[in-house]
Design an enzyme around this catalytic site. Structure first.
Site, PDB file in Angstrom:
ATOM      1  NE  ARG A   1     -17.399 -20.399  26.299  1.00  0.00           N
ATOM      2  CZ  ARG A   1     -16.835 -21.594  26.378  1.00  0.00           C
ATOM      3  NH1 ARG A   1     -15.996 -21.875  27.357  1.00  0.00           N
ATOM      4  NH2 ARG A   1     -17.095 -22.508  25.489  1.00  0.00           N
TER       5      ARG A   1
ATOM      6  NE  ARG B   1     -16.341 -32.408  27.041  1.00  0.00           N
ATOM      7  CZ  ARG B   1     -16.616 -31.190  26.582  1.00  0.00           C
ATOM      8  NH1 ARG B   1     -17.460 -31.031  25.598  1.00  0.00           N
ATOM      9  NH2 ARG B   1     -16.050 -30.142  27.119  1.00  0.00           N
TER      10      ARG B   1
ATOM     11  CG  ASP C   1     -14.134 -19.985  12.303  1.00  0.00           C
ATOM     12  OD1 ASP C   1     -14.673 -21.093  12.372  1.00  0.00           O
ATOM     13  OD2 ASP C   1     -12.986 -19.803  11.821  1.00  0.00           O
TER      14      ASP C   1
ATOM     15  CD  GLU D   1     -11.061 -32.334  24.007  1.00  0.00           C
ATOM     16  OE1 GLU D   1     -11.222 -31.937  22.833  1.00  0.00           O
ATOM     17  OE2 GLU D   1     -11.508 -31.735  24.990  1.00  0.00           O
TER      18      GLU D   1
ATOM     19  CG  HIS E   1     -10.752 -27.337  27.472  1.00  0.00           C
ATOM     20  ND1 HIS E   1     -10.533 -25.985  27.550  1.00  0.00           N
ATOM     21  CD2 HIS E   1     -11.798 -27.491  26.641  1.00  0.00           C
ATOM     22  CE1 HIS E   1     -11.417 -25.342  26.803  1.00  0.00           C
ATOM     23  NE2 HIS E   1     -12.199 -26.239  26.245  1.00  0.00           N
TER      24      HIS E   1
ATOM     25  CG  ASN F   1     -18.916 -33.903  23.739  1.00  0.00           C
ATOM     26  OD1 ASN F   1     -19.637 -33.346  24.559  1.00  0.00           O
ATOM     27  ND2 ASN F   1     -17.822 -33.358  23.256  1.00  0.00           N
TER      28      ASN F   1
HETATM   29  P1  ADP Z   1     -14.025 -26.774  19.644  1.00  0.00           P
HETATM   30  O1  ADP Z   1     -13.680 -26.021  20.876  1.00  0.00           O
HETATM   31  O2  ADP Z   1     -15.407 -26.501  19.154  1.00  0.00           O
HETATM   32  O3  ADP Z   1     -13.645 -28.236  19.654  1.00  0.00           O
HETATM   33  P2  ADP Z   1     -11.842 -26.548  17.711  1.00  0.00           P
HETATM   34  O4  ADP Z   1     -10.769 -27.147  18.554  1.00  0.00           O
HETATM   35  O5  ADP Z   1     -12.291 -27.307  16.509  1.00  0.00           O
HETATM   36  O6  ADP Z   1     -13.093 -26.077  18.532  1.00  0.00           O
HETATM   37  O7  ADP Z   1     -11.278 -25.109  17.222  1.00  0.00           O
HETATM   38  C1  ADP Z   1     -12.070 -24.237  16.494  1.00  0.00           C
HETATM   39  C2  ADP Z   1     -11.233 -22.997  16.197  1.00  0.00           C
HETATM   40  O8  ADP Z   1     -10.072 -23.396  15.451  1.00  0.00           O
HETATM   41  C3  ADP Z   1     -11.981 -21.975  15.349  1.00  0.00           C
HETATM   42  O9  ADP Z   1     -11.772 -20.671  15.875  1.00  0.00           O
HETATM   43  C4  ADP Z   1     -11.306 -22.106  14.006  1.00  0.00           C
HETATM   44  O10 ADP Z   1     -11.308 -20.915  13.272  1.00  0.00           O
HETATM   45  C5  ADP Z   1      -9.893 -22.479  14.401  1.00  0.00           C
HETATM   46  N1  ADP Z   1      -9.199 -23.090  13.268  1.00  0.00           N
HETATM   47  C6  ADP Z   1      -9.478 -24.224  12.628  1.00  0.00           C
HETATM   48  N2  ADP Z   1      -8.642 -24.420  11.575  1.00  0.00           N
HETATM   49  C7  ADP Z   1      -7.819 -23.342  11.546  1.00  0.00           C
HETATM   50  C8  ADP Z   1      -6.753 -22.907  10.694  1.00  0.00           C
HETATM   51  N3  ADP Z   1      -6.365 -23.648   9.655  1.00  0.00           N
HETATM   52  N4  ADP Z   1      -6.137 -21.748  10.999  1.00  0.00           N
HETATM   53  C9  ADP Z   1      -6.520 -20.997  12.044  1.00  0.00           C
HETATM   54  N5  ADP Z   1      -7.525 -21.340  12.871  1.00  0.00           N
HETATM   55  C10 ADP Z   1      -8.161 -22.482  12.638  1.00  0.00           C
END
Ligand code: ADP
Length: 399
Positions: A241, A91, A283, A385, A180, A10
């Site tokens: 975004r 990907r 985050d 994925e 996605h 990816n």
């Molecule tokens: P990507 O789109 O980069 O693949 P992910 O699917 O890993 O992203 O999701 C990242 C998001 O998930 C971040 O905003 C992170 O804070 C949130 N996240 C991860 N673990 C938790 C948790 N335990 N509680 C709440 N949010 C979470």
């Protein structure tokens, strides 16, 4: 059943995620991330069967150097692993209208991929670099491309057209494509299994909530509407975004304020969403922690995130008519009981009643229903994925 191992790549513009996946069951033999391409700090970290490792690459390394290292120093050092690989799966973010399913790469496919690059100028050229580097590293292995957009090619015209002069679609390909796709496909398939219904008779709304996020209405296994647009900027509130926006704001900022097109676009893509509203972080965990301590804008960011999400979910009852389940996935969807509870509480008009204990317990990779028995079903399904990419690659190679 013999292992069907696929190297999944990816490639982003400055990083590359990689994994060796068993297409039969989704097991991850190796996973890792090469990052900081074209910088002094270029590096790779990886995990082989639970054992972690990391190295610095020579300064300014990029896709080719990273893939050579991954093949020569990581994969080939695991006895017998390289010999078991049956394909490399890539990907690809944007396949335009041309690619409605995954395909094996040949010269023509590469040429068509280049044509789609204008639709994803940051992502597709990086993926093409990855394909070329992987072709050099594995000259005998088939390379397969799997598209984020392909799953959404079943949307009807009324869902994918913008209300713009129609020649813009016919001549320039300006339309909703959606993203996605591998995630929406995976969780809708898993939902049908969990509900014990044939996929062709299962209607679900899938909410993929990661750093980027999108909502899809999936009718009988086919995408009929989705929240991302021609690019991944549209739809719900995301990490950085903005999602849906009145396009006149762009004109306003450029003509009446001191913005250039470049600074506006940078703001919409990298400084908006949860980060922009909260002023704290993109985050979700950081924003949730600040909200819990009473930070006003962090609370607003979460409220806006959930409100827009709930409105999209409500809207997607229109193309589906009957909704068998609402699915939460992606980092936020799989882990945030707070988001799921707020969203379901905004959707009580449809009869949703959350089961608080189940909602709190379903996280960290767990799958399950989070609503009460007499409520319409909402459930959490962890996405995968990479497994979809490995499966598609294995199926094409076997065929
Ligand atoms: P990507 O789109 O980069 O693949 P992910 O699917 O890993 O992203 O999701 C990242 C998001 O998930 C971040 O905003 C992170 O804070 C949130 N996240 C991860 N673990 C938790 C948790 N335990 N509680 C709440 N949010 C979470």
């Amino acid at each position: 059943m013999s292992n069907k191992l696929v190297l999944v790549l990816n490639c982003g513009s400055s990083s590359l995620k990689f994994a060796v996946i068993n297409a039969n069951n989704g097991d991850e033999v190796i996973s890792g991330l090469a990052e900081c391409f074209n910088l002094p700090d270029a590096r790779i970290k990886w995990n082989v069967s639970g054992k972690k490792d990391a190295i610095h690459l020579p300064a300014n390394s990029a896709h080719s150097e990273a893939i050579t290292y991954i093949v020569e120093e990581i994969i080939k050092k695991e006895v017998g692993l390289a010999e078991q690989l049956i394909a490399v799966g890539h990907r690809i973010v944007h396949g335009g209208e041309h690619f409605t399913q995954s395909v094996i790469v040949d010269k023509q496919v590469l040429a068509e991929l280049k044509q789609c690059s204008s639709l994803a100028p940051l992502h597709n050229p990086a993926a093409i670099l990855g394909i070329k580097a992987a072709q050099e590293a594995f000259s005998t292995l088939p390379q397969v491309v799997v598209f984020d957009t392909a799953f959404h090619q079943t949307m009807p015209e009324k869902a994918f057209m913008y209300a713009l002069p129609s020649h813009l679609y016919k001549e320039k390909g300006i339309r909703r494509y959606g993203m996605h796709g591998t995630s929406h496909l995976f969780v809708s398939r898993e939902a049908a299994k969990a509900l014990n219904k044939p996929l062709a008779e299962t209607n679900v709304i899938t909410a993929h909530l990661g750093n980027g996020g999108s909502i899809t209405a999936v009718k009988g296994g086919k995408s009929v509407d989705t929240s991302m647009g021609m690019t991944p900027l549209a739809g719900i509130v995301m990490g950085t975004r903005c999602g849906d926006l009145d396009p006149s704001i762009i004109e306003y900022l450029i003509t009446r304020e001191d913005y250039t097109l470049e600074t506006v676009m940078d703001m919409l893509q990298k400084q908006s969403g949860l980060l922009g509203i909260s002023g704290i972080s993109s985050d979700f965990r950081d924003v949730a922690n600040a909200a819990a301590e009473g930070h006003k804008n962090a609370n607003l960011a979460i409220d806006m995130f959930c409100y827009r999400l709930a409105k999209y979910i409500a809207a997607y009852t229109v193309p589906l008519g009957r909704v068998d389940a609402l699915i939460f996935t992606g980092g936020i969807g799989e882990n945030s009981d707070l988001v799921r509870e707020k969203v379901l509480n905004l959707l009580t008009i449809f009869g949703y009643q959350i089961d608080e204990a189940k909602n709190k317990a379903t996280k960290l990779g767990k799958q399950g229903i989070i609503t009460q028995e007499n409520s319409p079903i909402a459930m959490v399904i962890p996405t995968n994925e990479e497994w979809v990419i490995a499966e598609d690659a294995a199926a094409l190679v076997s065929a």
